[in-house]
Design a protein around this motif. Structure first.
Motif, PDB file in Angstrom:
ATOM      1  N   ASP A 138      -5.189  -4.289   5.506  1.00 43.64           N
ATOM      2  CA  ASP A 138      -4.723  -5.594   5.979  1.00 43.64           C
ATOM      3  C   ASP A 138      -3.460  -5.366   6.806  1.00 43.64           C
ATOM      4  O   ASP A 138      -2.367  -5.250   6.276  1.00 43.64           O
ATOM      5  CB  ASP A 138      -4.418  -6.496   4.780  1.00 43.64           C
ATOM      6  CG  ASP A 138      -3.887  -7.866   5.210  1.00 43.64           C
ATOM      7  OD1 ASP A 138      -3.872  -8.146   6.433  1.00 43.64           O
ATOM      8  OD2 ASP A 138      -3.468  -8.634   4.334  1.00 43.64           O
ATOM      9  N   TRP A 139      -3.622  -5.289   8.131  1.00 38.57           N
ATOM     10  CA  TRP A 139      -2.470  -4.967   8.976  1.00 38.57           C
ATOM     11  C   TRP A 139      -1.541  -6.153   9.210  1.00 38.57           C
ATOM     12  O   TRP A 139      -0.536  -6.014   9.893  1.00 38.57           O
ATOM     13  CB  TRP A 139      -2.918  -4.352  10.301  1.00 38.57           C
ATOM     14  CG  TRP A 139      -3.859  -5.154  11.129  1.00 38.57           C
ATOM     15  CD1 TRP A 139      -3.554  -6.181  11.965  1.00 38.57           C
ATOM     16  CD2 TRP A 139      -5.268  -4.963  11.237  1.00 38.57           C
ATOM     17  NE1 TRP A 139      -4.681  -6.651  12.588  1.00 38.57           N
ATOM     18  CE2 TRP A 139      -5.756  -5.920  12.165  1.00 38.57           C
ATOM     19  CE3 TRP A 139      -6.181  -4.084  10.657  1.00 38.57           C
ATOM     20  CZ2 TRP A 139      -7.102  -6.007  12.507  1.00 38.57           C
ATOM     21  CZ3 TRP A 139      -7.523  -4.173  11.009  1.00 38.57           C
ATOM     22  CH2 TRP A 139      -7.972  -5.130  11.906  1.00 38.57           C
ATOM     23  N   THR A 140      -1.870  -7.294   8.625  1.00 41.26           N
ATOM     24  CA  THR A 140      -0.935  -8.429   8.673  1.00 41.26           C
ATOM     25  C   THR A 140       0.085  -8.346   7.539  1.00 41.26           C
ATOM     26  O   THR A 140       1.042  -9.121   7.499  1.00 41.26           O
ATOM     27  CB  THR A 140      -1.683  -9.773   8.574  1.00 41.26           C
ATOM     28  OG1 THR A 140      -2.319  -9.871   7.291  1.00 41.26           O
ATOM     29  CG2 THR A 140      -2.738  -9.877   9.671  1.00 41.26           C
ATOM     30  N   ASP A 141      -0.119  -7.418   6.632  1.00 39.10           N
ATOM     31  CA  ASP A 141       0.779  -7.225   5.489  1.00 39.10           C
ATOM     32  C   ASP A 141       1.542  -5.915   5.680  1.00 39.10           C
ATOM     33  O   ASP A 141       0.943  -4.837   5.667  1.00 39.10           O
ATOM     34  CB  ASP A 141      -0.027  -7.186   4.188  1.00 39.10           C
ATOM     35  CG  ASP A 141       0.855  -6.911   2.977  1.00 39.10           C
ATOM     36  OD1 ASP A 141       1.771  -7.705   2.710  1.00 39.10           O
ATOM     37  OD2 ASP A 141       0.642  -5.873   2.315  1.00 39.10           O
ATOM     38  N   SER A 142       2.855  -5.993   5.866  1.00 39.41           N
ATOM     39  CA  SER A 142       3.658  -4.806   6.168  1.00 39.41           C
ATOM     40  C   SER A 142       3.595  -3.750   5.069  1.00 39.41           C
ATOM     41  O   SER A 142       3.596  -2.542   5.358  1.00 39.41           O
ATOM     42  CB  SER A 142       5.115  -5.204   6.422  1.00 39.41           C
ATOM     43  OG  SER A 142       5.679  -5.831   5.284  1.00 39.41           O
ATOM     44  N   LYS A 143       3.523  -4.166   3.806  1.00 41.80           N
ATOM     45  CA  LYS A 143       3.457  -3.206   2.710  1.00 41.80           C
ATOM     46  C   LYS A 143       2.158  -2.408   2.759  1.00 41.80           C
ATOM     47  O   LYS A 143       2.146  -1.192   2.517  1.00 41.80           O
ATOM     48  CB  LYS A 143       3.587  -3.924   1.369  1.00 41.80           C
ATOM     49  CG  LYS A 143       4.967  -4.507   1.107  1.00 41.80           C
ATOM     50  CD  LYS A 143       5.054  -5.146  -0.274  1.00 41.80           C
ATOM     51  CE  LYS A 143       6.451  -5.707  -0.531  1.00 41.80           C
ATOM     52  NZ  LYS A 143       6.553  -6.345  -1.870  1.00 41.80           N
ATOM     53  N   SER A 144       1.068  -3.077   3.096  1.00 33.50           N
ATOM     54  CA  SER A 144      -0.219  -2.397   3.221  1.00 33.50           C
ATOM     55  C   SER A 144      -0.191  -1.410   4.385  1.00 33.50           C
ATOM     56  O   SER A 144      -0.739  -0.302   4.292  1.00 33.50           O
ATOM     57  CB  SER A 144      -1.344  -3.420   3.438  1.00 33.50           C
ATOM     58  OG  SER A 144      -1.475  -4.269   2.313  1.00 33.50           O
ATOM     59  N   VAL A 145       0.458  -1.812   5.464  1.00 30.88           N
ATOM     60  CA  VAL A 145       0.572  -0.941   6.638  1.00 30.88           C
ATOM     61  C   VAL A 145       1.365   0.314   6.306  1.00 30.88           C
ATOM     62  O   VAL A 145       0.951   1.437   6.628  1.00 30.88           O
ATOM     63  CB  VAL A 145       1.234  -1.700   7.809  1.00 30.88           C
ATOM     64  CG1 VAL A 145       1.612  -0.730   8.937  1.00 30.88           C
ATOM     65  CG2 VAL A 145       0.308  -2.786   8.326  1.00 30.88           C
ATOM     66  N   ARG A 193       1.887   1.701   3.397  1.00 30.79           N
ATOM     67  CA  ARG A 193       1.115   2.546   2.475  1.00 30.79           C
ATOM     68  C   ARG A 193       0.046   3.333   3.226  1.00 30.79           C
ATOM     69  O   ARG A 193      -0.157   4.521   2.986  1.00 30.79           O
ATOM     70  CB  ARG A 193       0.457   1.690   1.389  1.00 30.79           C
ATOM     71  CG  ARG A 193       1.384   1.276   0.263  1.00 30.79           C
ATOM     72  CD  ARG A 193       0.589   0.814  -0.957  1.00 30.79           C
ATOM     73  NE  ARG A 193      -0.283  -0.310  -0.633  1.00 30.79           N
ATOM     74  CZ  ARG A 193       0.075  -1.586  -0.752  1.00 30.79           C
ATOM     75  NH1 ARG A 193       1.296  -1.901  -1.157  1.00 30.79           N
ATOM     76  NH2 ARG A 193      -0.773  -2.550  -0.446  1.00 30.79           N
ATOM     77  N   GLU A 246       6.000  -1.069  12.345  1.00 37.44           N
ATOM     78  CA  GLU A 246       5.877   0.142  11.533  1.00 37.44           C
ATOM     79  C   GLU A 246       4.928   1.164  12.165  1.00 37.44           C
ATOM     80  O   GLU A 246       5.166   2.375  12.089  1.00 37.44           O
ATOM     81  CB  GLU A 246       5.368  -0.212  10.125  1.00 37.44           C
ATOM     82  CG  GLU A 246       6.357  -0.994   9.282  1.00 37.44           C
ATOM     83  CD  GLU A 246       6.323  -2.489   9.542  1.00 37.44           C
ATOM     84  OE1 GLU A 246       7.081  -3.224   8.872  1.00 37.44           O
ATOM     85  OE2 GLU A 246       5.539  -2.937  10.422  1.00 37.44           O
TER      86      GLU A 246
END
Length: 246
Positions: free
Chosen positions: A67-74, A76, A124
């Motif tokens: 989910d590239w709309t979520d910075s934490k997922s990006v 990780r 990021e």
């Protein structure tokens, strides 16, 4: 005859007193990669396709449903990505390796092209890619193409080229390239994809596509690949300044 051609005829190879960084930025489907590869081969420099890095990241995100709309997922996901370039003796160019897999051809698919500009606009992602790109330029003697190479990655590069071409020419070039792989693709799909990428590339908040103040514009709408190579080689040789014969 250009000065570099005379020098080639006299010495048979490039002899230079310094190695430089050459950046090639510009709009999509302007032939940046083609010129960069040819220029690197002539100068015996290393070619780095920065766009391939963003495409490889995009491929990883798509494959792994990030989910590239979520910075934490990006963040990780980026920690799980390893990108390298390996020289292919057969094609005489560098090919991109994603986590040990050669994805040079997979990253050229339209499904990746449709998302790469969006993913490349993420802060990021750009920080990750720029850091890697800059490390590849530590020893100079490279030709790197992309969107922000002359403005962000190597603002002190000795030669910066900004490529452009008529929109209709760009659409036709890209259509021919994709049609070989997918005969079902339409020229309207290609046109829409290029327009979308142009808008995202030039309007993103982080490192938008723009011409560096000291970049030389190369409009290749009516130039052959050899004609544009001659121009680029001329500009490169003017900066490399080969030593006088002893």
């Amino acid at each position: 005859m250009f000065p570099w051609q005379i020098f080639y005829l006299q010495y048979g190879k490039v002899m230079h007193n310094k190695e430089i960084i050459i950046t090639i930025d510009g709009w999509s489907s302007c032939g940046k990669s083609t010129l960069a590869k040819q220029l690197a081969e002539k100068l015996k420099y290393t070619y780095i396709d920065s766009g391939a890095m963003y495409r490889a990241i995009t491929l990883y995100f798509l494959r792994n449903h990030v989910d590239w709309t979520d910075s934490k997922s990006v963040v990780r996901a980026l920690k799980e990505i390893n990108i390298e370039f390996v020289y292919n003796e057969g094609t005489k160019t560098s090919e991109i390796i994603l986590n040990g897999e050669n994805v040079e051809y997979l990253i050229r698919e339209l499904v990746v092209a449709e998302k790469v500009s969006e993913i490349a606009s993420i802060r990021e992602v750009r920080e990750f890619a720029v850091k890697r790109q800059q490390s590849l330029g530590n020893k100079k003697a490279i030709v790197m193409d992309g969107r922000d190479i002359g403005t962000v990655v190597f603002p002190e590069a000795e030669l910066k080229i900004f490529m452009t071409a008529d929109n209709a020419v760009r659409v036709e070039r890209r259509f021919r390239e994709l049609y070989e792989k997918n005969p079902n693709i339409t020229i309207e799909e290609v046109k829409n994809n290029i327009e979308m990428r142009d808008y995202i590339d030039s309007h993103r908040e982080i490192s938008p596509l723009r011409k560096a103040p000291d970049a030389i514009v190369l409009d290749n709408s009516n130039l052959s690949t050899q004609e544009q190579l001659q121009l680029a080689l001329k500009w490169a040789m003017e900066r490399i300044k080969p030593p006088r014969a002893v």
